[in-house]
Design a protein around this motif. Structure first.
Motif, mmCIF file in Angstrom:
data_model
loop_
_atom_site.group_PDB
_atom_site.id
_atom_site.type_symbol
_atom_site.label_atom_id
_atom_site.label_comp_id
_atom_site.label_asym_id
_atom_site.label_seq_id
_atom_site.Cartn_x
_atom_site.Cartn_y
_atom_site.Cartn_z
ATOM 1 N N VAL A 82 0.863 -1.185 0.000
ATOM 2 C CA VAL A 82 0.000 0.000 0.000
ATOM 3 C C VAL A 82 0.898 1.233 0.000
ATOM 4 O O VAL A 82 1.659 1.448 0.942
ATOM 5 N N CYS A 83 0.788 2.025 -1.045
ATOM 6 C CA CYS A 83 1.563 3.264 -1.106
ATOM 7 C C CYS A 83 0.964 4.274 -0.128
ATOM 8 O O CYS A 83 -0.267 4.467 -0.105
ATOM 9 N N PRO A 84 1.797 4.956 0.676
ATOM 10 C CA PRO A 84 1.255 5.939 1.621
ATOM 11 C C PRO A 84 0.672 7.175 0.932
ATOM 12 O O PRO A 84 -0.047 7.939 1.557
ATOM 13 N N HIS A 85 0.920 7.356 -0.347
ATOM 14 C CA HIS A 85 0.409 8.520 -1.073
ATOM 15 C C HIS A 85 -1.056 8.360 -1.436
ATOM 16 O O HIS A 85 -1.883 9.204 -1.099
ATOM 17 N N ALA A 86 -1.400 7.250 -2.144
ATOM 18 C CA ALA A 86 -2.779 7.094 -2.620
ATOM 19 C C ALA A 86 -3.262 5.651 -2.553
ATOM 20 O O ALA A 86 -4.148 5.256 -3.296
ATOM 21 N N ALA A 87 -2.654 4.868 -1.659
ATOM 22 C CA ALA A 87 -3.058 3.473 -1.415
ATOM 23 C C ALA A 87 -2.910 2.566 -2.643
ATOM 24 O O ALA A 87 -3.571 1.557 -2.759
ATOM 25 N N ALA A 88 -2.015 2.927 -3.550
ATOM 26 C CA ALA A 88 -1.748 2.104 -4.739
ATOM 27 C C ALA A 88 -1.018 0.823 -4.345
ATOM 28 O O ALA A 88 -0.391 0.763 -3.288
ATOM 29 N N PRO A 89 -1.064 -0.199 -5.195
ATOM 30 C CA PRO A 89 -0.307 -1.435 -4.942
ATOM 31 C C PRO A 89 1.178 -1.202 -5.249
ATOM 32 O O PRO A 89 1.698 -1.611 -6.287
ATOM 33 N N VAL A 90 1.860 -0.535 -4.345
ATOM 34 C CA VAL A 90 3.224 -0.065 -4.561
ATOM 35 C C VAL A 90 4.202 -1.189 -4.898
ATOM 36 O O VAL A 90 5.101 -1.015 -5.717
ATOM 37 N N CYS A 91 4.026 -2.357 -4.310
ATOM 38 C CA CYS A 91 4.968 -3.458 -4.526
ATOM 39 C C CYS A 91 4.899 -4.034 -5.932
ATOM 40 O O CYS A 91 5.782 -4.774 -6.357
ATOM 41 N N ALA A 92 3.861 -3.675 -6.678
ATOM 42 C CA ALA A 92 3.744 -4.106 -8.073
ATOM 43 C C ALA A 92 4.590 -3.229 -8.995
ATOM 44 O O ALA A 92 4.736 -3.538 -10.178
ATOM 45 N N GLY A 93 5.162 -2.179 -8.446
ATOM 46 C CA GLY A 93 5.972 -1.273 -9.248
ATOM 47 C C GLY A 93 7.309 -1.870 -9.628
ATOM 48 O O GLY A 93 7.691 -2.951 -9.167
ATOM 49 N N VAL A 94 8.026 -1.153 -10.472
ATOM 50 C CA VAL A 94 9.330 -1.617 -10.931
ATOM 51 C C VAL A 94 10.409 -1.255 -9.926
ATOM 52 O O VAL A 94 10.293 -0.282 -9.177
ATOM 53 N N ILE A 95 11.454 -2.070 -9.928
ATOM 54 C CA ILE A 95 12.620 -1.816 -9.092
ATOM 55 C C ILE A 95 13.670 -1.185 -9.988
ATOM 56 O O ILE A 95 13.993 -1.714 -11.049
ATOM 57 N N ARG A 96 14.157 -0.039 -9.559
ATOM 58 C CA ARG A 96 15.121 0.712 -10.361
ATOM 59 C C ARG A 96 16.305 1.130 -9.507
ATOM 60 O O ARG A 96 16.464 0.654 -8.408
ATOM 61 N N GLY A 97 17.061 2.040 -10.025
ATOM 62 C CA GLY A 97 18.216 2.574 -9.323
ATOM 63 C C GLY A 97 19.038 3.392 -10.282
ATOM 64 O O GLY A 97 18.526 3.886 -11.283
ATOM 65 N N THR A 98 20.312 3.507 -10.028
ATOM 66 C CA THR A 98 21.141 4.363 -10.866
ATOM 67 C C THR A 98 21.366 3.779 -12.253
ATOM 68 O O THR A 98 21.619 4.516 -13.188
ATOM 69 N N ARG A 99 21.263 2.459 -12.408
ATOM 70 C CA ARG A 99 21.470 1.879 -13.736
ATOM 71 C C ARG A 99 20.271 2.103 -14.639
ATOM 72 O O ARG A 99 20.391 2.109 -15.846
ATOM 73 N N LEU A 100 19.079 2.246 -14.059
ATOM 74 C CA LEU A 100 17.862 2.512 -14.829
ATOM 75 C C LEU A 100 17.232 3.781 -14.271
ATOM 76 O O LEU A 100 16.456 3.724 -13.333
ATOM 77 N N PRO A 101 17.569 4.939 -14.822
ATOM 78 C CA PRO A 101 17.016 6.186 -14.277
ATOM 79 C C PRO A 101 15.496 6.132 -14.205
ATOM 80 O O PRO A 101 14.836 5.609 -15.088
ATOM 81 N N SER A 102 14.979 6.689 -13.158
ATOM 82 C CA SER A 102 13.547 6.611 -12.901
ATOM 83 C C SER A 102 12.741 7.572 -13.755
ATOM 84 O O SER A 102 11.584 7.331 -14.041
ATOM 85 N N GLY A 103 13.323 8.698 -14.098
ATOM 86 C CA GLY A 103 12.574 9.693 -14.839
ATOM 87 C C GLY A 103 11.762 10.601 -13.939
ATOM 88 O O GLY A 103 11.201 11.581 -14.384
ATOM 89 N N VAL A 104 11.687 10.290 -12.650
ATOM 90 C CA VAL A 104 10.929 11.128 -11.722
ATOM 91 C C VAL A 104 11.888 11.834 -10.769
ATOM 92 O O VAL A 104 11.984 13.040 -10.742
ATOM 93 N N TYR A 105 12.619 11.088 -9.977
ATOM 94 C CA TYR A 105 13.553 11.648 -9.004
ATOM 95 C C TYR A 105 14.954 11.127 -9.301
ATOM 96 O O TYR A 105 15.503 10.359 -8.532
ATOM 97 N N ASP A 106 15.536 11.500 -10.409
ATOM 98 C CA ASP A 106 16.842 10.984 -10.819
ATOM 99 C C ASP A 106 17.970 11.535 -9.956
ATOM 100 O O ASP A 106 18.841 12.243 -10.426
ATOM 101 N N TYR A 107 17.966 11.230 -8.687
ATOM 102 C CA TYR A 107 19.005 11.717 -7.800
ATOM 103 C C TYR A 107 19.499 10.640 -6.850
ATOM 104 O O TYR A 107 20.280 10.902 -5.966
ATOM 105 N N SER A 108 19.054 9.409 -6.993
ATOM 106 C CA SER A 108 19.375 8.335 -6.056
ATOM 107 C C SER A 108 20.619 7.580 -6.515
ATOM 108 O O SER A 108 20.533 6.471 -7.008
#
Length: 122
Positions: free
Chosen positions: A41-67
């Motif tokens: 459960v995403c704390p923002h809007a109760a979305a199924p957060v764990c169904a999302g993709v796993i990313r990091g520096t090798r695959l830029p997120s396009g949203v918060y590219d600072y990790s």
């Protein structure tokens, strides 16, 4: 109470599985040799957060590219792109207090278990 979520070494590093436990969905993630369990459960809007993709520096997120330095350790929510550190559960936006709800994980020769009744402490 312990609930078996996976067989030993069933998940490779970077792997995930979503399990149903007592009418809840919990995502089990393996990062290197450590396991992490987060309520789906995403704390923002109760979305199924764990169904999302796993990313990091090798695959830029396009949203918060600072990790930087977090290869395969950033979970991106599929609805609105909120990103979370899979090790701590914390939202990556500066100044945010948002955090995933986690559970302890125990591993032994018989499997990987999610421990209910005791929320993961930060």
């Amino acid at each position: 109470m312990r609930v078996k979520a996976a067989e030993p070494d069933e998940l490779s590093s970077g792997g995930k599985r979503i399990v149903k436990v007592k009418e809840m969905e919990i995502g089990l993630f393996r990062i290197e040799d450590e396991y992490y369990a987060w309520l789906n459960v995403c704390p923002h809007a109760a979305a199924p957060v764990c169904a999302g993709v796993i990313r990091g520096t090798r695959l830029p997120s396009g949203v918060y590219d600072y990790s930087y330095g977090m290869d395969d350790q950033v979970l991106r929510c599929p609805w609105h792109g909120w990103e979370f550190d899979l090790k701590s559960g914390r939202h990556l936006a500066a100044g945010s207090d948002a955090k995933l709800r986690g559970y302890p994980v125990e591993i032994d020769d018989t499997g990987v278990y999610i421990v209910l009744g005791d929320r993961k402490r930060s």
